[in-house]
Design an enzyme around this catalytic site. Structure first.
Site, PDB file in Angstrom:
ATOM      1  N   TYR A  88      -5.568   0.430   0.159  1.00 35.44           N
ATOM      2  CA  TYR A  88      -4.157   0.690  -0.129  1.00 35.44           C
ATOM      3  C   TYR A  88      -3.523  -0.543  -0.771  1.00 35.44           C
ATOM      4  O   TYR A  88      -4.056  -1.653  -0.719  1.00 35.44           O
ATOM      5  CB  TYR A  88      -3.383   1.060   1.152  1.00 35.44           C
ATOM      6  CG  TYR A  88      -3.145  -0.093   2.094  1.00 35.44           C
ATOM      7  CD1 TYR A  88      -1.972  -0.838   2.040  1.00 35.44           C
ATOM      8  CD2 TYR A  88      -4.102  -0.460   3.046  1.00 35.44           C
ATOM      9  CE1 TYR A  88      -1.755  -1.912   2.905  1.00 35.44           C
ATOM     10  CE2 TYR A  88      -3.894  -1.527   3.906  1.00 35.44           C
ATOM     11  CZ  TYR A  88      -2.712  -2.253   3.830  1.00 35.44           C
ATOM     12  OH  TYR A  88      -2.508  -3.317   4.681  1.00 35.44           O
ATOM     13  N   CYS A  89      -2.354  -0.315  -1.386  1.00 34.20           N
ATOM     14  CA  CYS A  89      -1.550  -1.403  -1.940  1.00 34.20           C
ATOM     15  C   CYS A  89      -0.084  -1.089  -1.645  1.00 34.20           C
ATOM     16  O   CYS A  89       0.226  -0.472  -0.629  1.00 34.20           O
ATOM     17  CB  CYS A  89      -1.802  -1.577  -3.435  1.00 34.20           C
ATOM     18  SG  CYS A  89      -1.318  -0.153  -4.436  1.00 34.20           S
ATOM     19  N   ARG A  90       0.825  -1.497  -2.497  1.00 32.67           N
ATOM     20  CA  ARG A  90       2.245  -1.240  -2.259  1.00 32.67           C
ATOM     21  C   ARG A  90       2.589   0.229  -2.480  1.00 32.67           C
ATOM     22  O   ARG A  90       3.179   0.873  -1.625  1.00 32.67           O
ATOM     23  CB  ARG A  90       3.096  -2.128  -3.172  1.00 32.67           C
ATOM     24  CG  ARG A  90       4.604  -1.909  -3.015  1.00 32.67           C
ATOM     25  CD  ARG A  90       5.387  -2.837  -3.940  1.00 32.67           C
ATOM     26  NE  ARG A  90       6.824  -2.592  -3.836  1.00 32.67           N
ATOM     27  CZ  ARG A  90       7.479  -1.672  -4.537  1.00 32.67           C
ATOM     28  NH1 ARG A  90       6.815  -0.906  -5.402  1.00 32.67           N
ATOM     29  NH2 ARG A  90       8.780  -1.517  -4.388  1.00 32.67           N
TER      30      ARG A  90
END
Length: 351
Positions: A88-90
């Site tokens: 995941y990221c932002r």
């Protein structure tokens, strides 16, 4: 002209559909992603910057910045290809890019749609107090994570460093099965809140260097032995010195006798870190100089009182002080006591 325009738009749509159809990684919503990462053996990967990670991350997540030039080199060094990687990221864009690169190298990857923004909007747990990030003089990021009591994880430019890893103390647990293998693993001494054979086994690969005192090396049956005063160059950017750690208060000398146990001064690309181990405010601290970050213990009768901790901090003079190993000790006065000493005191809690 209209037919040509329609044809081009249709072709672009077909290409976009084909790109999505050819994606070899999964895309899951928050609930499905949450269910996945609660399964045993799933590695959670946060591909944001170290500063973003420090501000708040999914508990247990490994951090490798996808924007770094050596991203895939770090992934292949640190992450087990036999396990599913939940990334995941932002917002989901950077992690989709990371997922694409990783699947091309043979990883099984699941991406979180909407990233940590979606995760937070569903009130899922976020760990935002455990990690501190610092910059070395050479411009590299070093992150510190407090795990249990005296167990620390340090990440430095793709290098994994574990200090005194322990799987459980009281109700607190660390699942080391989802952690990357350690490049270097330091053990200060043999007590159960510092020395856990199974944790060491879980974090060890063939290339892992276990560095410890003689007693623990004898108990393990292997390890690089360092005695008080020994120094080693571990790489061109990493050095370590074993320093004394012992009790000097009458009636407490049996807990950590002089000459047996180690503290460590670890230098990473010019950043000097003092991990004191179980010690009191001993005279040898006067020789420990130019410390950027210090981890000093505080729980009598085994280590220091708060007054001893303040005294030790004034001797060592670190730029940043992390009291650790403190158990139920009240540390509320330490920050105020050291306010005039220009020492940044950071009191962290544990998972």
């Amino acid at each position: 002209m209209r037919k040509l325009f329609t044809f081009i738009i249709g072709l672009l749509g077909l290409n976009a559909f084909s790109a999505c159809a050819n994606a070899n990684y999964g895309n899951e919503n928050v609930d499905a992603f949450d269910s996945l990462i609660n399964q045993k053996g799933i590695i959670v990967l946060d591909v944001r910057t170290a500063s973003e990670y420090a501000e708040g991350h999914i508990p247990g997540a490994v951090n490798i910045d996808v924007k770094q030039d050596n991203f895939m080199a770090q992934v292949e060094k640190l992450l087990d290809k036999s396990k599913t990687i939940a990334v995941y990221c932002r917002s989901g864009r950077r992690s989709a890019n990371a997922a694409d690169m990783m699947t091309q190298r043979g990883y099984k990857v699941v991406n979180l749609k909407g990233g940590i923004l979606a995760w937070k909007s569903e009130n899922k747990p976020v760990n935002n107090v455990e990690v501190d990030a610092f910059m070395t003089p050479g411009g590299k990021t070093v992150t510190f994570c407090a795990l249990i009591h005296a167990s620390l994880r340090i990440c430095f430019d793709g290098t994994e460093i574990e200090i005194d890893p322990v799987r459980q103390l009281r109700e607190r647990k660390v699942d080391y099965t989802v952690y990357p293998k350690a490049d270097y693993l330091f053990v200060t001494h043999e007590h159960a809140d510092h020395f856990d054979k199974e944790a060491i086994k879980l974090l060890s690969a063939d290339s892992t260097q276990v560095i410890t005192n003689k007693r623990c090396a004898d108990m393990l049956g292997y390890g690089t032995v360092m005695a008080n005063g020994d120094q080693r160059s571990l790489s061109d950017r990493m050095k370590v010195e074993a320093v004394p750690a012992y009790n000097n208060t009458e009636g407490h000398l049996q807990f950590h006798p002089k000459g047996r146990d180690n503290g460590y001064v670890i230098t990473l690309d010019g950043l000097r870190i003092y991990v004191a181990g179980d010690t009191e405010d001993i005279e040898e601290m006067a020789a420990i100089k130019d410390i950027d970050i210090a981890f000093l213990p505080c729980n009598q009768p085994f280590t220091m009182t708060t007054a001893q901790l303040v005294k030790a901090a004034r001797i060592v003079k670190p730029k940043v002080l992390f009291p650790y190993h403190y158990g139920d000790t009240d540390l509320s006065g330490v920050t105020e006591d050291l306010k005039a000493d220009d020492i940044d005191v950071r009191i962290r809690h544990y998972e």
